[in-house]
Design a protein around this motif. Sequence first.
Motif, PDB file in Angstrom:
ATOM      1  N   LEU A 180       0.807  -1.216   0.000  1.00  0.00           N
ATOM      2  CA  LEU A 180       0.000   0.000   0.000  1.00  0.00           C
ATOM      3  C   LEU A 180       0.842   1.268   0.000  1.00  0.00           C
ATOM      4  O   LEU A 180       0.297   2.376   0.121  1.00  0.00           O
ATOM      5  N   ASP A 181       2.158   1.114  -0.134  1.00  0.00           N
ATOM      6  CA  ASP A 181       3.059   2.261   0.018  1.00  0.00           C
ATOM      7  C   ASP A 181       3.789   2.646  -1.263  1.00  0.00           C
ATOM      8  O   ASP A 181       4.822   3.318  -1.215  1.00  0.00           O
ATOM      9  N   ILE A 182       3.272   2.216  -2.411  1.00  0.00           N
ATOM     10  CA  ILE A 182       3.884   2.620  -3.676  1.00  0.00           C
ATOM     11  C   ILE A 182       3.601   4.111  -3.905  1.00  0.00           C
ATOM     12  O   ILE A 182       2.448   4.534  -3.820  1.00  0.00           O
ATOM     13  N   PRO A 183       4.621   4.914  -4.183  1.00  0.00           N
ATOM     14  CA  PRO A 183       4.371   6.338  -4.440  1.00  0.00           C
ATOM     15  C   PRO A 183       3.522   6.528  -5.704  1.00  0.00           C
ATOM     16  O   PRO A 183       3.889   6.067  -6.776  1.00  0.00           O
ATOM     17  N   ILE A 184       2.387   7.172  -5.552  1.00  0.00           N
ATOM     18  CA  ILE A 184       1.493   7.461  -6.664  1.00  0.00           C
ATOM     19  C   ILE A 184       1.401   8.984  -6.790  1.00  0.00           C
ATOM     20  O   ILE A 184       0.961   9.666  -5.863  1.00  0.00           O
TER      21      ILE A 184
END
Length: 291
Positions: A255-259
């Motif tokens: 849930l921590d992928i930079p978007i």
Amino acid sequence: MYYIKTKPVIIVDGTLYLYRSYFTFQYFKNDQENPYGAIYGILKTIKNILLKYYNSKKIIIIFDSSQKTFRNKIFTAYKSNRPKMPNELYIQIQPLFHILKEIGIKTLSIPGIEADDIIGSFAHKVEQSGEKVLIVSHDKDMIQLLTNNISILNTSNNEIITPITIQKKYGINPQEFIDLLALMGDKSDNIPGVPKIGIKTALCLLQKFSNIQNIYDNIEQIQFLSLRNAKNVSNQLKIHKDTAFLSYKLAKINLDIPIYINANDIILKTVCFQKLSNMIKTYNVHQKRNL
């Protein structure tokens, strides 16, 4: 048909529907005998979502990239059971992206990042901004993403899946679905799980101990549970502890992928729906001419 009054941000599992559309409409070809069934299927799916289910103006389609991910690095057999993408599907991808861009529908893929992780991270980001999210997919991996503000639409049966749906069906909460996959494995993704532990045994363990860490913290109690072959289950868990925790890492969505986009960046323009309808009509007429 399921209708809802709210207008959530819609996140479509593009990779899943790309393959589904390809196999559903394999016979769709143009005058040059080039296939376009995947393109037609994706466009039709989007229209159905916007027209029949939700009157939302925020939609994004997420796709896998062709590069391997961290899961392949920690487990080389991850998804190795899946065949290579058919060339007749591959040649439709870039035309599809071009069409979606022309229509005004945002797509997103990130090299080396699995679509599931992008979907999870974007859904989490949108939820934190105070909006509701609808994930369009029938991939069971998505269940772990469910919250009071994040739902799933399974277009195969028009079912809206919520945390209550999962609690009633499995007796566990959505976040514990990661632990369920870690214990029983997942053949579709080649996640090994613990040998000889099926869904009934895994659910019994999770309903008792909540998660895989608590199961191992109480491993000596398992042999005394009113569970079929409880001693053998305990032994299997002990022998395959490393595999169980590896399977957990494989099953857990990041849930921590930079978007670097937000919900306001994916708002549809007024002309989008008309362009989409016209494109589907064009393809449908072309398809009938070639039957």
